[in-house]
Design an enzyme around this catalytic site. Sequence first.
Site, PDB file in Angstrom:
ATOM      1  N   PRO A   2       0.828  -1.210   0.000  1.00 46.78           N
ATOM      2  CA  PRO A   2       0.000   0.000   0.000  1.00 46.78           C
ATOM      3  C   PRO A   2       0.860   1.257   0.000  1.00 46.78           C
ATOM      4  O   PRO A   2       1.818   1.370   0.763  1.00 46.78           O
ATOM      5  CB  PRO A   2      -0.793  -0.132   1.306  1.00 46.78           C
ATOM      6  N   GLU A   3       0.517   2.195  -0.880  1.00 52.69           N
ATOM      7  CA  GLU A   3       1.235   3.460  -0.961  1.00 52.69           C
ATOM      8  C   GLU A   3       0.356   4.548  -0.345  1.00 52.69           C
ATOM      9  O   GLU A   3      -0.688   4.260   0.234  1.00 52.69           O
ATOM     10  CB  GLU A   3       1.607   3.743  -2.416  1.00 52.69           C
ATOM     11  N   LYS A  58       3.563   6.358   4.417  1.00 55.06           N
ATOM     12  CA  LYS A  58       2.860   5.078   4.341  1.00 55.06           C
ATOM     13  C   LYS A  58       2.532   4.505   5.723  1.00 55.06           C
ATOM     14  O   LYS A  58       2.077   3.365   5.826  1.00 55.06           O
ATOM     15  CB  LYS A  58       3.710   4.064   3.573  1.00 55.06           C
ATOM     16  N   HIS A  92      -5.359 -15.398   9.036  1.00 58.89           N
ATOM     17  CA  HIS A  92      -4.287 -14.405   9.067  1.00 58.89           C
ATOM     18  C   HIS A  92      -4.650 -13.162   9.884  1.00 58.89           C
ATOM     19  O   HIS A  92      -4.033 -12.112   9.717  1.00 58.89           O
ATOM     20  CB  HIS A  92      -3.909 -14.014   7.643  1.00 58.89           C
ATOM     21  N   ARG A 111       1.320 -12.244   4.928  1.00 58.92           N
ATOM     22  CA  ARG A 111       2.768 -12.448   4.897  1.00 58.92           C
ATOM     23  C   ARG A 111       3.463 -12.084   6.211  1.00 58.92           C
ATOM     24  O   ARG A 111       4.669 -12.262   6.347  1.00 58.92           O
ATOM     25  CB  ARG A 111       3.376 -11.657   3.739  1.00 58.92           C
ATOM     26  N   ARG A 154      21.655  15.887  -6.391  1.00 62.26           N
ATOM     27  CA  ARG A 154      21.825  14.442  -6.428  1.00 62.26           C
ATOM     28  C   ARG A 154      21.963  13.964  -7.864  1.00 62.26           C
ATOM     29  O   ARG A 154      21.380  14.543  -8.770  1.00 62.26           O
ATOM     30  CB  ARG A 154      20.641  13.743  -5.746  1.00 62.26           C
ATOM     31  N   ARG A 263      13.040  -2.881  -9.204  1.00 66.09           N
ATOM     32  CA  ARG A 263      11.576  -2.900  -9.303  1.00 66.09           C
ATOM     33  C   ARG A 263      11.155  -2.997 -10.766  1.00 66.09           C
ATOM     34  O   ARG A 263      11.761  -2.386 -11.640  1.00 66.09           O
ATOM     35  CB  ARG A 263      10.969  -1.619  -8.718  1.00 66.09           C
TER      36      ARG A 263
END
Length: 275
Positions: A2-3, A58, A92, A111, A154, A263
């Site tokens: 989840p973002e 988050k 769960h 998980r 950067r 990713r």
Amino acid sequence: MPELPEVETVRRGLAALVEGKIVTNVVVRYSKMVSPKAEIFAEELEGKKILNVRRRGKYLLIDFSGDYTMVSHLRMEGKYSVVDRREEYGKHDHVIFELDDGKDLRYNDTRKFGRMNLVPTGEELQVGGLKTIGPEPTPETLTLEYLTHQLRNRKRGMKSFLLDQSMIAGLGNIYADEVLWLSKIHPQQISNTLTDEEIAILRESIFEELQLAIEAKGTTVFSYLNADGHAGSFQNQLHVYHRQGLPCQRCGTPIERIKVAQRGTHFCPHCQVLR
């Protein structure tokens, strides 16, 4: 994982369902998920009122009476739901907060990656990644001056930059891909090569994308559900994420998928040219 839009949707749902409720008992079925130790965690929360449900990046921050705050990170598969106490525990369901209205606030995580840290209120920003978290992606906090300074100082690929929670809070794999597509920036474009115009467009794209995703109650690609047990709908509005091989909605070129920052990364090779 989840973002920001998904966590914000969960926050809003939980706020409506549990703020003002009193925790009468806590059942911890997987002790590694909580800190301090399960017995202390449960004992400290018993009899406490849920005052406020907040979010930072988050992370969910749940404030209790007695000056306690629980920092909750959903990680990959974590979900909260409010159900009738008579309903059997799911396989769960790992942490259960029994409430004074006969319902349970249950945390489900297939998980077992999620974590809950109970700390004195005021110390929540010393937990884990909150120590170094960057500004929230809002016009007030993510200023053009800040973003320009961070990018110019950067030499990083743009996808890596957007995923770095110490730069900007809340963006993850889905929305990084979507924001870069909106901005016409290649995921591997080096951060200090962006023009002033590209930086301004990127900033506005971040605001636009996240606001639309929040309005759609998040993106459900795999298993995300909000506090009401419903899926989000923003997956129906995605431009590039998980659309490899399909035509770009802007130019018709097939969307490609590559690996960036370890990713899976989706982009249009025509609209997002690497310079």
